[in-house]
Motif scaffolding. Structure first.
Motif, PDB file in Angstrom:
ATOM      1  N   ILE A   2      37.631  25.968  36.518  1.00 35.12           N
ATOM      2  CA  ILE A   2      38.884  26.067  35.534  1.00 35.12           C
ATOM      3  C   ILE A   2      39.509  24.892  35.165  1.00 35.12           C
ATOM      4  CG2 ILE A   2      39.320  28.457  36.378  1.00 35.12           C
ATOM      5  CD1 ILE A   2      41.972  27.541  37.314  1.00 35.12           C
ATOM      6  N   ARG A   3      40.061  24.985  34.043  1.00 31.25           N
ATOM      7  CA  ARG A   3      40.991  23.899  33.546  1.00 31.25           C
ATOM      8  C   ARG A   3      42.506  24.116  33.304  1.00 31.25           C
ATOM      9  NH1 ARG A   3      40.179  22.090  27.651  1.00 31.25           N
ATOM     10  NH2 ARG A   3      42.326  21.936  26.942  1.00 31.25           N
ATOM     11  N   LEU A   4      43.293  23.412  33.960  1.00 33.40           N
ATOM     12  CA  LEU A   4      44.758  23.645  33.903  1.00 33.40           C
ATOM     13  C   LEU A   4      45.381  22.566  33.097  1.00 33.40           C
ATOM     14  CD1 LEU A   4      45.601  24.057  37.487  1.00 33.40           C
ATOM     15  CD2 LEU A   4      45.059  25.818  36.147  1.00 33.40           C
ATOM     16  N   CYS A   5      46.221  22.748  32.232  1.00 36.22           N
ATOM     17  CA  CYS A   5      47.136  21.985  31.342  1.00 36.22           C
ATOM     18  C   CYS A   5      48.489  22.120  31.696  1.00 36.22           C
ATOM     19  CB  CYS A   5      46.600  22.442  29.751  1.00 36.22           C
ATOM     20  SG  CYS A   5      44.896  22.152  29.607  1.00 36.22           S
ATOM     21  N   PRO A  24      39.368  28.991  44.969  1.00 35.56           N
ATOM     22  CA  PRO A  24      38.902  29.669  46.076  1.00 35.56           C
ATOM     23  C   PRO A  24      38.665  31.048  45.470  1.00 35.56           C
ATOM     24  CG  PRO A  24      40.984  28.474  46.687  1.00 35.56           C
ATOM     25  CD  PRO A  24      40.839  28.202  45.266  1.00 35.56           C
ATOM     26  N   VAL A  25      37.824  31.916  45.988  1.00 36.54           N
ATOM     27  CA  VAL A  25      37.414  33.201  45.671  1.00 36.54           C
ATOM     28  C   VAL A  25      38.357  34.010  45.833  1.00 36.54           C
ATOM     29  CG1 VAL A  25      34.926  32.735  45.691  1.00 36.54           C
ATOM     30  CG2 VAL A  25      36.208  33.533  47.791  1.00 36.54           C
ATOM     31  N   SER A  26      39.474  33.672  46.863  1.00 35.69           N
ATOM     32  CA  SER A  26      40.359  34.581  47.147  1.00 35.69           C
ATOM     33  C   SER A  26      41.652  34.620  46.018  1.00 35.69           C
ATOM     34  CB  SER A  26      41.142  34.399  48.398  1.00 35.69           C
ATOM     35  OG  SER A  26      41.755  32.845  48.276  1.00 35.69           O
ATOM     36  N   ILE A  27      41.502  33.625  45.163  1.00 42.26           N
ATOM     37  CA  ILE A  27      42.431  33.786  43.975  1.00 42.26           C
ATOM     38  C   ILE A  27      42.078  34.710  42.844  1.00 42.26           C
ATOM     39  CG2 ILE A  27      43.851  32.334  42.182  1.00 42.26           C
ATOM     40  CD1 ILE A  27      43.773  30.174  44.343  1.00 42.26           C
ATOM     41  N   LYS A  28      43.128  35.644  42.748  1.00 40.18           N
ATOM     42  CA  LYS A  28      42.584  36.700  41.765  1.00 40.18           C
ATOM     43  C   LYS A  28      43.572  36.787  40.336  1.00 40.18           C
ATOM     44  CE  LYS A  28      39.485  38.189  44.399  1.00 40.18           C
ATOM     45  NZ  LYS A  28      38.081  37.872  44.322  1.00 40.18           N
ATOM     46  N   ASP A  29      44.699  36.178  40.803  1.00 39.92           N
ATOM     47  CA  ASP A  29      45.912  36.333  39.471  1.00 39.92           C
ATOM     48  C   ASP A  29      46.711  35.037  39.301  1.00 39.92           C
ATOM     49  OD1 ASP A  29      47.776  36.583  41.515  1.00 39.92           O
ATOM     50  OD2 ASP A  29      47.817  38.818  41.305  1.00 39.92           O
ATOM     51  N   VAL A  30      47.539  34.970  38.398  1.00 38.94           N
ATOM     52  CA  VAL A  30      48.276  33.653  38.241  1.00 38.94           C
ATOM     53  C   VAL A  30      49.301  33.444  39.457  1.00 38.94           C
ATOM     54  CG1 VAL A  30      50.127  32.563  36.747  1.00 38.94           C
ATOM     55  CG2 VAL A  30      47.929  33.837  36.006  1.00 38.94           C
ATOM     56  N   ALA A  31      49.934  34.628  39.843  1.00 42.19           N
ATOM     57  CA  ALA A  31      50.802  34.391  40.951  1.00 42.19           C
ATOM     58  C   ALA A  31      50.075  33.802  42.207  1.00 42.19           C
ATOM     59  CB  ALA A  31      51.242  35.459  41.592  1.00 42.19           C
ATOM     60  N   GLU A  32      49.028  34.355  42.473  1.00 44.86           N
ATOM     61  CA  GLU A  32      48.059  33.656  43.601  1.00 44.86           C
ATOM     62  C   GLU A  32      47.707  32.210  43.276  1.00 44.86           C
ATOM     63  OE1 GLU A  32      44.779  36.116  44.375  1.00 44.86           O
ATOM     64  OE2 GLU A  32      46.064  37.725  45.134  1.00 44.86           O
ATOM     65  N   LEU A  33      47.366  31.787  42.130  1.00 42.09           N
ATOM     66  CA  LEU A  33      47.064  30.542  41.841  1.00 42.09           C
ATOM     67  C   LEU A  33      48.167  29.503  42.048  1.00 42.09           C
ATOM     68  CD1 LEU A  33      45.620  28.193  40.489  1.00 42.09           C
ATOM     69  CD2 LEU A  33      46.276  28.853  38.157  1.00 42.09           C
ATOM     70  N   ALA A  34      49.508  29.980  41.697  1.00 43.08           N
ATOM     71  CA  ALA A  34      50.918  29.295  41.844  1.00 43.08           C
ATOM     72  C   ALA A  34      51.000  29.128  43.163  1.00 43.08           C
ATOM     73  CB  ALA A  34      52.005  29.941  41.027  1.00 43.08           C
ATOM     74  N   VAL A  55      52.998  30.924  31.345  1.00 45.59           N
ATOM     75  CA  VAL A  55      51.358  30.910  31.661  1.00 45.59           C
ATOM     76  C   VAL A  55      50.683  31.198  30.556  1.00 45.59           C
ATOM     77  CG1 VAL A  55      49.612  30.947  33.201  1.00 45.59           C
ATOM     78  CG2 VAL A  55      52.056  30.556  34.095  1.00 45.59           C
ATOM     79  N   ALA A  56      49.609  30.570  30.180  1.00 43.33           N
ATOM     80  CA  ALA A  56      48.699  31.013  29.184  1.00 43.33           C
ATOM     81  C   ALA A  56      47.417  31.132  29.621  1.00 43.33           C
ATOM     82  CB  ALA A  56      48.864  30.333  27.755  1.00 43.33           C
ATOM     83  N   ILE A  57      46.574  32.072  29.241  1.00 43.85           N
ATOM     84  CA  ILE A  57      45.267  32.164  29.653  1.00 43.85           C
ATOM     85  C   ILE A  57      44.154  32.208  28.300  1.00 43.85           C
ATOM     86  CG2 ILE A  57      43.106  33.053  30.906  1.00 43.85           C
ATOM     87  CD1 ILE A  57      45.265  34.205  33.130  1.00 43.85           C
TER      88      ILE A  57
END
Length: 64
Positions: A2-5, A24-34, A55-57
């Motif tokens: 993924i690309r993060l800006c 990681p495959v365990s990350i399913k949403d923005v909160a987990e990514l943060a 946050v924008a996707i």
């Protein structure tokens, strides 16, 4: 991959404008990514715990 800006004060605080990462495959949403990114250190933790962040996707604002 993924690309993060990072924009505005987040860009300034973190010292990075953009990066591409493999999640990681365990990350399913923005909160987990943060939470995952916050493990990079104190600066990341402090910057990403700000509840005012938006946050924008694919150019669409989303909720964590």
């Amino acid at each position: 991959m993924i690309r993060l800006c990072f924009f505005a004060s987040l860009h300034e605080t973190l010292g990075v404008a953009e990066e591409q990462i493999e999640l990681p495959v365990s990350i399913k949403d923005v909160a987990e990514l943060a939470r995952w990114l916050q493990q990079r250190g104190e600066v990341w933790n402090d910057a990403l715990e700000d509840s005012r962040l938006r946050v924008a996707i694919n150019h669409e604002i989303v909720k964590p």
